[in-house]
Each structure stands twice: as structure tokens, then as C-alpha cells.
Scaffold this motif. Structure first.
Motif, PDB file in Angstrom:
ATOM      1  N   SER A  60       3.189  -2.117   6.436  1.00  0.00           N
ATOM      2  CA  SER A  60       1.782  -2.368   6.130  1.00  0.00           C
ATOM      3  C   SER A  60       1.757  -4.063   6.444  1.00  0.00           C
ATOM      4  CB  SER A  60       1.843  -2.714   4.940  1.00  0.00           C
ATOM      5  OG  SER A  60       1.393  -1.716   4.073  1.00  0.00           O
ATOM      6  N   ASN A 119       1.011   0.889  10.810  1.00  0.00           N
ATOM      7  CA  ASN A 119       0.810   1.049   9.334  1.00  0.00           C
ATOM      8  C   ASN A 119       1.569   3.312  10.149  1.00  0.00           C
ATOM      9  OD1 ASN A 119      -2.506   0.153   8.985  1.00  0.00           O
ATOM     10  ND2 ASN A 119      -0.838  -0.701   8.083  1.00  0.00           N
ATOM     11  N   GLU A 121       0.895  -1.083  -0.272  1.00  0.00           N
ATOM     12  CA  GLU A 121      -0.305  -0.425  -0.120  1.00  0.00           C
ATOM     13  C   GLU A 121       0.532   1.221  -0.068  1.00  0.00           C
ATOM     14  OE1 GLU A 121      -2.188  -0.942   3.256  1.00  0.00           O
ATOM     15  OE2 GLU A 121      -3.944  -1.665   2.394  1.00  0.00           O
ATOM     16  N   HIS A 151      -7.904  -8.511   6.160  1.00  0.00           N
ATOM     17  CA  HIS A 151      -6.068  -8.499   5.240  1.00  0.00           C
ATOM     18  C   HIS A 151      -5.857  -9.857   5.622  1.00  0.00           C
ATOM     19  CE1 HIS A 151      -5.337  -7.659   9.355  1.00  0.00           C
ATOM     20  NE2 HIS A 151      -5.373  -8.658   9.436  1.00  0.00           N
ATOM     21  N   LEU A 181       6.828  -5.005   4.741  1.00  0.00           N
ATOM     22  CA  LEU A 181       5.415  -5.700   5.005  1.00  0.00           C
ATOM     23  C   LEU A 181       5.359  -6.348   5.444  1.00  0.00           C
ATOM     24  CD1 LEU A 181       2.285  -6.427   4.199  1.00  0.00           C
ATOM     25  CD2 LEU A 181       3.505  -7.644   2.108  1.00  0.00           C
ATOM     26  N   ASP A 202      -4.957  -5.533  14.970  1.00  0.00           N
ATOM     27  CA  ASP A 202      -5.141  -4.261  14.233  1.00  0.00           C
ATOM     28  C   ASP A 202      -3.796  -3.988  14.150  1.00  0.00           C
ATOM     29  OD1 ASP A 202      -5.767  -1.414  14.223  1.00  0.00           O
ATOM     30  OD2 ASP A 202      -7.502  -1.536  15.708  1.00  0.00           O
ATOM     31  N   PRO A 203      -3.463  -3.806  12.824  1.00  0.00           N
ATOM     32  CA  PRO A 203      -1.856  -2.942  12.556  1.00  0.00           C
ATOM     33  C   PRO A 203      -1.714  -1.607  12.548  1.00  0.00           C
ATOM     34  CG  PRO A 203      -3.206  -3.279  10.453  1.00  0.00           C
ATOM     35  CD  PRO A 203      -4.312  -3.708  12.198  1.00  0.00           C
ATOM     36  N   ALA A 204      -2.401  -0.739  13.667  1.00  0.00           N
ATOM     37  CA  ALA A 204      -2.073   0.426  13.282  1.00  0.00           C
ATOM     38  C   ALA A 204      -1.188   1.029  13.294  1.00  0.00           C
ATOM     39  CB  ALA A 204      -3.812   1.093  14.105  1.00  0.00           C
ATOM     40  N   ARG A 247       3.804   1.715   1.432  1.00  0.00           N
ATOM     41  CA  ARG A 247       4.826   1.527   2.204  1.00  0.00           C
ATOM     42  C   ARG A 247       6.060   1.003   1.773  1.00  0.00           C
ATOM     43  NH1 ARG A 247      -0.289   0.351   4.696  1.00  0.00           N
ATOM     44  NH2 ARG A 247      -1.288   2.269   5.952  1.00  0.00           N
ATOM     45  N   GLY A 288       4.723   3.247   9.409  1.00  0.00           N
ATOM     46  CA  GLY A 288       5.172   3.178   7.568  1.00  0.00           C
ATOM     47  C   GLY A 288       5.570   1.484   7.512  1.00  0.00           C
TER      48      GLY A 288
END
Length: 265
Positions: free
Chosen positions: A123, A118, A79, A147, A84, A113-115, A81, A121
């Protein structure tokens, strides 16, 4: 569902306990252990520094995986970034939800939850070796984010190689994708905070491999509490039968499971 706790306490109340001392003696012992804990933390920092110096190897960023929006490429999962992180979740084809891997459930549950990734930076995605039409109802039942992706028709080597039940890390440089790290086995405990908390407790995980004082509750097979019966009591983990991965009992629509053998890996 009503959870009872009687079976948790019956045997523990008769087991040995640590010696009782005054607060000053307790603090002295705690401070002595803290020296070792700090050394352990510093060694972990040194190992992390060594990871940052590992070489990397290129993989095919154009390989296709299948997610909720259909086919997409490994490159697209970044995305935009630079990095990953992917969890390769075990999947037992043809098995019902309750027979899916309790170890992978524990590994992924607390970090779904990857908040914060993210925000740094990075994904995030989950890969499983099953057709997406098999994964979709499971993702919905578990309440997982969208995801998850099928790599059913993808060569394992392209998505990090090695076994499933593994974390893999990728770095993007333009349109080129590189594998930088792969972690499995006990290395995956980094995303199992429940185990870290249990290791802080006096009884620990109550597993046979642990070095426990004389008179402690008898240790069981590793992972014995990762899968439970309906009453919430661990039923033997990898050596048990029936039940569900423990957290599934909190899912709407979870129903009792008839005793019986399940898929083993």
C-alpha cells in the motif's frame, strides 16, 4: 503558455563536446563502460539484499492521521496488505502552492500512481505536516490521487521519525506495525527518474558538483532546474527566487508568479 528554448541553447552551442570517433571505436568505449555499469548494478543488488536483512522496530499502528475521508489509523492505511510505503512530503505552513518544496515535488511526481506497488501487495500513502484543510486544495490543484494524509498533530517518531523529504517502509504483522526502512537525501533519487535519464546524457544535470570534462557548461547549484520561471527555464533551484516547481506549470489554473523571495528550508 508558450515555452521557448532559445536560452537553453545559447551557451551550450559554444561549449566543448565529446571527441568524434567511428562507430567501432564508440562501441568499444561503450562496452568498456558497460563492465563498470554491471558491477554497479550487482552492488546495488547486494545492498538491496542487505536491506532485507535489516532489523525492524515497532511503531504505534493505532496512531491517527487525517485524510480525505477523515481520521484513520496507520494500520488502516495498509488496507489489509502486508506492507506500506509512505512518502513524507515537506510542507511550508502558510505558503502558497508555488512555494512548496520543489525537491519533494520531483521525488513524488513520477510515482504517484501506486498500481504496481498494490499489485505486489504494497500500500501507499503521503504524509505532510499540515492541517488537511491546507493539503486538500493543493492535492486538487496538482491532480494528485487522494492518498495524502495530514500528520500535523502526530509525533514524527510514530510515523517513521527523521526528516520530511523521506521515504519510509512499514511491515504489518497482524495488528502490529513495524518500521523496516527509511531513505532520504540522495537515496530518494530512486524515485526521480528524470535525474537518472539526465545522468545518461552527455551534459548530465549541469550541476557544479559533477565531474565533467574540461570546457563543459559551467555547473550550477544542485537542483537548479527543479523550479522554473514561466518560460520553463530553470531559475536556480534552491538558490533561485520566484517561479514554481517545474511541473506546476502543466497544472490547469497555474498563473504567473511575481518575482520575490520564497520560503527556504
Amino acid at each position: 503558455m508558450t515555452t521557448t528554448h532559445e536560452s537553453h541553447t545559447d551557451r551550450s552551442e559554444t561549449a566543448a563536446v565529446p571527441p568524434v570517433v567511428d562507430r567501432e571505436a564508440w562501441q568499444a568505449a561503450r562496452d568498456e563502460l558497460l563492465v563498470r555499469e554491471k558491477a554497479h548494478t550487482h552492488e546495488g543488488d547486494a545492498i538491496a539484499a542487505a536491506r532485507r536483512r535489516l532489523p525492524m522496530t515497532e511503531v504505534d499502528g493505532t496512531v491517527t492521521v487525517v485524510g480525505p475521508d477523515g481520521p484513520t489509523t496507520l494500520l488502516d492505511l495498509f488496507e489489509g496488505r502486508e506492507e506500506l510505503v509512505v512518502y513524507k512530503h515537506m510542507w511550508h505552513l502558510g505558503e502558497p502552492f508555488e512555494h512548496q518544496c520543489e525537491g519533494c515535488t520531483l521525488t513524488y511526481w513520477a510515482v504517484q500512481d501506486p498500481a504496481y506497488l498494490n499489485a505486489r501487495g504494497v500500500s501507499f500513502a503521503v504524509f505532510a505536516k499540515a492541517p488537511y484543510e491546507d493539503l486538500a486544495p493543493f492535492v486538487e490543484f496538482m491532480g494528485y490521487p487522494q492518498h495524502w494524509h495530514s500528520v500535523f498533530d502526530t509525533e514524527d517518531e510514530v510515523v517513521g521519525g527523521g526528516e520530511f523529504g523521506t521515504w519510509v517502509c512499514f511491515l504489518r504483522q497482524g495488528d502490529r506495525v513495524f518500521l523496516t526502512n527509511s531513505v532520504t537525501g540522495r537515496g530518494a533519487e530512486a524515485t526521480m527518474p528524470a535525474l537518472a535519464l539526465l545522468d545518461m546524457t552527455v551534459r548530465g544535470r549541469k550541476e557544479a558538483w559533477q565531474d565533467s570534462p574540461e570546457g563543459w557548461p559551467e555547473g550550477k547549484a544542485p537542483g537548479w532546474f527543479w523550479r522554473t520561471d514561466e518560460d520553463g527555464v530553470g531559475n536556480g533551484g534552491n538558490g533561485g527566487i520566484g517561479g514554481r516547481p517545474a511541473v506546476q506549470w502543466s497544472r490547469p489554473g497555474a498563473t504567473p508568479v511575481a518575482p520575490g523571495e520564497r520560503h527556504r528550508h
